[in-house]
Design a protein around this motif. Structure first.
Motif, PDB file in Angstrom:
ATOM      1  N   GLY A 145      49.560  19.164  51.856  1.00 41.65           N
ATOM      2  CA  GLY A 145      50.775  18.549  51.314  1.00 41.65           C
ATOM      3  C   GLY A 145      51.593  17.875  52.394  1.00 41.65           C
ATOM      4  O   GLY A 145      52.144  16.782  52.188  1.00 41.65           O
ATOM      5  N   ALA A 146      51.673  18.497  53.557  1.00 40.62           N
ATOM      6  CA  ALA A 146      52.388  17.873  54.678  1.00 40.62           C
ATOM      7  C   ALA A 146      51.673  16.606  55.139  1.00 40.62           C
ATOM      8  O   ALA A 146      52.313  15.603  55.483  1.00 40.62           O
ATOM      9  CB  ALA A 146      52.525  18.863  55.832  1.00 40.62           C
ATOM     10  N   ALA A 147      50.347  16.639  55.135  1.00 38.04           N
ATOM     11  CA  ALA A 147      49.578  15.446  55.512  1.00 38.04           C
ATOM     12  C   ALA A 147      49.798  14.323  54.500  1.00 38.04           C
ATOM     13  O   ALA A 147      49.938  13.150  54.876  1.00 38.04           O
ATOM     14  CB  ALA A 147      48.089  15.789  55.601  1.00 38.04           C
TER      15      ALA A 147
ATOM     16  N   LEU B  59      51.351  10.619  55.216  1.00 39.86           N
ATOM     17  CA  LEU B  59      50.682   9.373  54.837  1.00 39.86           C
ATOM     18  C   LEU B  59      51.580   8.471  53.998  1.00 39.86           C
ATOM     19  O   LEU B  59      51.595   7.264  54.180  1.00 39.86           O
ATOM     20  CB  LEU B  59      49.407   9.671  54.039  1.00 39.86           C
ATOM     21  CG  LEU B  59      48.183  10.027  54.838  1.00 39.86           C
ATOM     22  CD1 LEU B  59      47.086  10.540  53.915  1.00 39.86           C
ATOM     23  CD2 LEU B  59      47.703   8.836  55.624  1.00 39.86           C
ATOM     24  N   GLY B  60      52.308   9.083  53.064  1.00 37.94           N
ATOM     25  CA  GLY B  60      53.088   8.299  52.114  1.00 37.94           C
ATOM     26  C   GLY B  60      54.500   8.007  52.561  1.00 37.94           C
ATOM     27  O   GLY B  60      54.745   7.027  53.259  1.00 37.94           O
ATOM     28  N   PRO B  61      55.457   8.847  52.169  1.00 40.73           N
ATOM     29  CA  PRO B  61      56.863   8.555  52.422  1.00 40.73           C
ATOM     30  C   PRO B  61      57.221   8.388  53.894  1.00 40.73           C
ATOM     31  O   PRO B  61      58.080   7.596  54.233  1.00 40.73           O
ATOM     32  CB  PRO B  61      57.596   9.767  51.825  1.00 40.73           C
ATOM     33  CG  PRO B  61      56.664  10.334  50.833  1.00 40.73           C
ATOM     34  CD  PRO B  61      55.294  10.049  51.344  1.00 40.73           C
TER      35      PRO B  61
ATOM     36  N   ARG C 131      53.361   7.636  58.365  1.00 38.33           N
ATOM     37  CA  ARG C 131      52.743   8.031  59.632  1.00 38.33           C
ATOM     38  C   ARG C 131      51.270   8.371  59.419  1.00 38.33           C
ATOM     39  O   ARG C 131      50.863   9.518  59.523  1.00 38.33           O
ATOM     40  CB  ARG C 131      53.463   9.248  60.215  1.00 38.33           C
ATOM     41  CG  ARG C 131      54.893   9.047  60.634  1.00 38.33           C
ATOM     42  CD  ARG C 131      55.055   8.080  61.797  1.00 38.33           C
ATOM     43  NE  ARG C 131      54.218   8.395  62.923  1.00 38.33           N
ATOM     44  CZ  ARG C 131      54.630   9.044  64.003  1.00 38.33           C
ATOM     45  NH1 ARG C 131      55.866   9.449  64.098  1.00 38.33           N
ATOM     46  NH2 ARG C 131      53.792   9.276  65.000  1.00 38.33           N
ATOM     47  N   PRO C 132      50.438   7.360  59.123  1.00 38.96           N
ATOM     48  CA  PRO C 132      49.020   7.658  58.926  1.00 38.96           C
ATOM     49  C   PRO C 132      48.348   8.176  60.191  1.00 38.96           C
ATOM     50  O   PRO C 132      47.331   8.864  60.115  1.00 38.96           O
ATOM     51  CB  PRO C 132      48.426   6.317  58.494  1.00 38.96           C
ATOM     52  CG  PRO C 132      49.382   5.298  58.976  1.00 38.96           C
ATOM     53  CD  PRO C 132      50.734   5.941  58.958  1.00 38.96           C
ATOM     54  N   ASP C 133      48.917   7.884  61.352  1.00 38.43           N
ATOM     55  CA  ASP C 133      48.351   8.385  62.605  1.00 38.43           C
ATOM     56  C   ASP C 133      48.413   9.911  62.674  1.00 38.43           C
ATOM     57  O   ASP C 133      47.605  10.541  63.359  1.00 38.43           O
ATOM     58  CB  ASP C 133      49.064   7.775  63.802  1.00 38.43           C
ATOM     59  CG  ASP C 133      50.570   7.975  63.764  1.00 38.43           C
ATOM     60  OD1 ASP C 133      51.145   8.015  62.660  1.00 38.43           O
ATOM     61  OD2 ASP C 133      51.182   8.081  64.850  1.00 38.43           O
ATOM     62  N   ILE C 134      49.337  10.522  61.966  1.00 32.73           N
ATOM     63  CA  ILE C 134      49.425  11.978  61.882  1.00 32.73           C
ATOM     64  C   ILE C 134      48.763  12.481  60.605  1.00 32.73           C
ATOM     65  O   ILE C 134      48.015  13.463  60.620  1.00 32.73           O
ATOM     66  CB  ILE C 134      50.899  12.436  61.935  1.00 32.73           C
ATOM     67  CG1 ILE C 134      51.500  12.096  63.289  1.00 32.73           C
ATOM     68  CG2 ILE C 134      51.026  13.919  61.638  1.00 32.73           C
ATOM     69  CD1 ILE C 134      52.980  12.351  63.383  1.00 32.73           C
ATOM     70  N   GLY C 135      49.018  11.813  59.497  1.00 34.09           N
ATOM     71  CA  GLY C 135      48.540  12.285  58.207  1.00 34.09           C
ATOM     72  C   GLY C 135      47.037  12.282  58.041  1.00 34.09           C
ATOM     73  O   GLY C 135      46.476  13.214  57.454  1.00 34.09           O
ATOM     74  N   ILE C 136      46.362  11.264  58.550  1.00 37.54           N
ATOM     75  CA  ILE C 136      44.903  11.172  58.360  1.00 37.54           C
ATOM     76  C   ILE C 136      44.166  12.293  59.091  1.00 37.54           C
ATOM     77  O   ILE C 136      43.368  13.008  58.476  1.00 37.54           O
ATOM     78  CB  ILE C 136      44.387   9.773  58.743  1.00 37.54           C
ATOM     79  CG1 ILE C 136      44.881   8.752  57.712  1.00 37.54           C
ATOM     80  CG2 ILE C 136      42.862   9.760  58.847  1.00 37.54           C
ATOM     81  CD1 ILE C 136      44.556   7.312  58.040  1.00 37.54           C
TER      82      ILE C 136
END
Length: 133
Positions: free
Chosen positions: A89-91, A95-97, A100-105
């Protein structure tokens, strides 16, 4: 306490990945402590230290899940699954709101791989006490 485990490799792999998550969480906790004493006056030092203490407790829980899986303790599977769902859920939020896809992916992929290992048939059989792999 035995230091060798008869758990399947999927359990040991999940334990290792969760251990990596614990190390990252520990690094973040140490970063918060350094930030609190770094001299930046734009925030309240007590608040940042409180946040660091909170993350230290969470890190201890993550490390306990990792150690439990690596030692072959079946109790650690359920909290590890809950941990991965919360972290996914944190990822998703990263990614969304947060944009920060660099962290979420990478976090999301790590959660996905760990969940696949935790729900693997060999892991499920081990957790139910149905024998070895």
């Amino acid at each position: 306490m035995r230091l060798t485990s008869t758990a399947p490799r999927t359990v040991l792999g999940a334990g290792a990945l969760i251990g990596l998550q614990a190390l990252v969480a520990l690094g973040f906790t140490v970063f918060l402590v350094f930030q609190a004493f770094g001299g930046d006056t734009s925030f309240n030092t007590g608040t940042v230290l409180g946040e660091a203490a909170y993350f230290a407790v969470l890190t201890a829980g993550v490390a306990a899940c990792s150690a439990g899986l690596l030692l072959g303790k079946t109790w650690s599977r359920s909290p590890s699954i809950v941990l991965q769902v919360l972290l996914a859920g944190a990822a998703w939020y990263a990614l969304g709101p947060s944009g920060r896809p660099d962290i979420g992916i990478p976090v999301g992929l790590g959660c996905l791989v760990t969940l696949v290992l935790l729900f693997h048939p060999a892991t499920t059989a081990w957790a139910e006490g149905l024998g070895d792999e």
